[in-house]
Design a protein around this motif. Structure first.
Motif, PDB file in Angstrom:
ATOM      1  N   ARG A   1     -26.603  -9.006  -7.665  1.00  0.00           N
ATOM      2  CA  ARG A   1     -27.191  -7.707  -7.301  1.00  0.00           C
ATOM      3  C   ARG A   1     -27.677  -7.729  -5.854  1.00  0.00           C
TER       4      ARG A   1
ATOM      5  N   GLU B   1     -26.226  -5.468  -2.872  1.00  0.00           N
ATOM      6  CA  GLU B   1     -27.095  -4.573  -2.102  1.00  0.00           C
ATOM      7  C   GLU B   1     -26.994  -4.889  -0.617  1.00  0.00           C
TER       8      GLU B   1
ATOM      9  N   GLU C   1     -25.698  -2.240   2.202  1.00  0.00           N
ATOM     10  CA  GLU C   1     -26.482  -1.916   3.395  1.00  0.00           C
ATOM     11  C   GLU C   1     -25.696  -2.238   4.662  1.00  0.00           C
TER      12      GLU C   1
ATOM     13  N   VAL D   1     -28.103   3.857  -1.282  1.00  0.00           N
ATOM     14  CA  VAL D   1     -27.847   2.428  -1.513  1.00  0.00           C
ATOM     15  C   VAL D   1     -28.271   2.046  -2.919  1.00  0.00           C
ATOM     16  N   GLU D   2     -29.443   2.536  -3.334  1.00  0.00           N
ATOM     17  CA  GLU D   2     -29.968   2.196  -4.663  1.00  0.00           C
ATOM     18  C   GLU D   2     -29.065   2.723  -5.769  1.00  0.00           C
TER      19      GLU D   2
ATOM     20  N   VAL E   1     -26.079   0.429  -5.961  1.00  0.00           N
ATOM     21  CA  VAL E   1     -26.470  -0.848  -6.581  1.00  0.00           C
ATOM     22  C   VAL E   1     -26.680  -0.661  -8.077  1.00  0.00           C
TER      23      VAL E   1
END
Length: 446
Positions: free
Chosen positions: A29, A33, A37, A154-155, A158
């Motif tokens: 994870r 991430e 990014e 981004v979240e 992810v």
């Protein structure tokens, strides 16, 4: 279950797999991430370069942007994609339509031309990923350009990755647990083979461990075999000494019997009775030890004999006794019934049982045999008075005589019990409507 090696190994493997995959999940994870990014920063850098290329100072010194960026999200209010240009001299701003009437709070001014990645507060207070650069033109005028994207994008990426990753990790965990279970089962299989071999020795099917074990287990099997051999030799020596002792006592006992007869002829009956009582006790012990010593060390479960043939031979002998001459004998046993016992030992068993039955039977004695999937049952039944219920247990004790007829040592049933127990069997006595039935149960091996 907790003392099982298989359970311990599998539990340790399962816990290790869960921990390892959990750590791997967290690591994957984080790496995903980081990669997202990095991709966002790369895309923002392209937008930033496009923004810088469209920014200039007008003739009146005002900052202007010649055209908006090609990405239409910068034109949608609060879309999560923003750009902003600041005149460092007047601090005037040119902003994307997506910022509406808000502005991005920028950090301290960076060195000329340096590209920086920052995390800034967006117009709604949300966290954004931003890249910015300070540019100074040939006339010494400077501005700072920034392009930002909402970190929630981004979240979201992810989160979708984790949702896709979790089932895969769960499936992998079960697959690894299954693989470990198979590995443990295969690894412990030699121990299961050793356990079966030991069970065969205990059940007296074999005298030693006959197992092809791996190199790690074979030394243990060899040591057990050496122990069994040493035990067999020690038991054989002990039985030989017991037999020698019993035979050695028979001659003095015969001499004492002659002395007892001589004392009776002299009229010293009281002394003769005392000596006869003592010698009788010694004789009973000698007979018992002789019978027990007949059981060879490590009785083999491969011993077998036909019940009908052995019973017929024993009956032929009992018919010659004073009690047996007046009785009728019936053998109810099929020719093919085989008892898992040595022929001599079965003769000893039936001899004692038939001798006892003959002394109490009124007219008939019946010998029967049957078999099931796991045992052979041999029964001797007479039509005598039977034994009082309170005396059934005492009848198995050594030297106990429950009748007043005399002529016996009181060891018959005790000797039978010893032999039957040596073969892993059991003895049972029951009173019928007329007479006593003594049944022996012998386990079948293989």
């Amino acid at each position: 279950m907790r003392n099982s090696i298989r359970f311990r190994l599998w539990s340790a493997a399962a816990i290790s797999i869960v921990i390892a995959l959990a750590i791997a999940g967290v690591g994957l994870r984080y790496l995903f991430e980081l990669n997202v990014e990095r991709r966002v920063v790369s895309e923002l850098t392209v937008d930033l370069n496009e923004l810088i290329g469209a920014t200039s100072f007008a003739a009146d010194g005002r900052l202007s942007v010649a055209s908006t960026l090609s990405d239409q999200r910068f034109a949608n209010p609060l879309s999560g994609h923003y750009w902003q240009v600041e005149d460092l001299a007047t601090h005037s701003l040119v902003r994307s339509r997506s910022l509406w009437d808000a502005a991005l709070a920028l950090p301290e001014q960076a060195a000329n031309g340096e590209l920086r990645k920052e995390e800034l507060k967006g117009p709604g207070g949300e966290l954004t990923v931003a890249v910015l650069r300070t540019i100074t033109d040939a006339d010494g005028r400077a501005f700072r350009a920034v392009v930002a994207e909402d970190h929630r994008n981004v979240e979201v990426s992810v989160g979708e990755y984790v949702r896709d990753l979790a089932p895969a990790l769960i499936v992998l965990a079960f697959a690894l647990m299954g693989a470990f279970f198979i590995q443990i089962t295969v690894g412990l299989a030699p121990l299961e083979g050793l356990r079966v071999a030991v069970r065969d020795v205990i059940a007296q099917r074999t005298a030693r461990l006959d197992v092809a074990a791996p190199s790690e287990v074979q030394p243990l099997a060899d040591e057990i075999n050496r122990l069994l051999e040493a035990q067999g030799k020690a038991l054989s020596r002990a039985r030989s000494r017991a037999t020698d002792l019993a035979h050695g006592l028979k001659t003095p006992l015969q001499v004492l019997s002659a002395d007892i007869r001589a004392l009776r002829k002299k009229g010293e009956t009281e002394l003769a009775d005392e000596i006869e009582k003592s010698t009788g006790a010694i004789r009973r012990h000698v007979e018992r030890e002789l019978a027990r010593s007949r059981l060879a060390p490590g009785v083999s479960g491969k011993a077998a004999c036909r019940v009908r043939e052995v019973a017929a031979g024993v009956i032929a002998v009992v018919k010659r006794t004073p009690w047996g001459k007046q009785l009728s004998f019936v053998i109810d046993a099929a020719e093919e019934i085989v008892a898992p016992v040595d022929e001599g030992d079965l003769s000893e068993i039936l001899g004692n049982l038939l001798e006892n039955a003959a002394r109490f039977a009124k007219s008939a004695i019946r010998v029967s045999a049957s078999r099931s999937s796991d045992e052979v049952v041999i029964a001797v039944a007479d039509d005598g008075p039977g034994i009082p219920e309170a005396g059934l247990h005492a009848a198995l004790s050594r030297g106990v005589q429950l009748d007043s007829k005399g002529g016996g040592s009181g060891l018959g049933l005790a000797i039978v019990s010893d032999i039957v127990e040596a073969y892993g069997g059991r003895l049972k006595m029951t009173n019928a409507n007329s007479g006593l039935t003594v049944s022996i149960y012998l386990p079948r091996h293989g």
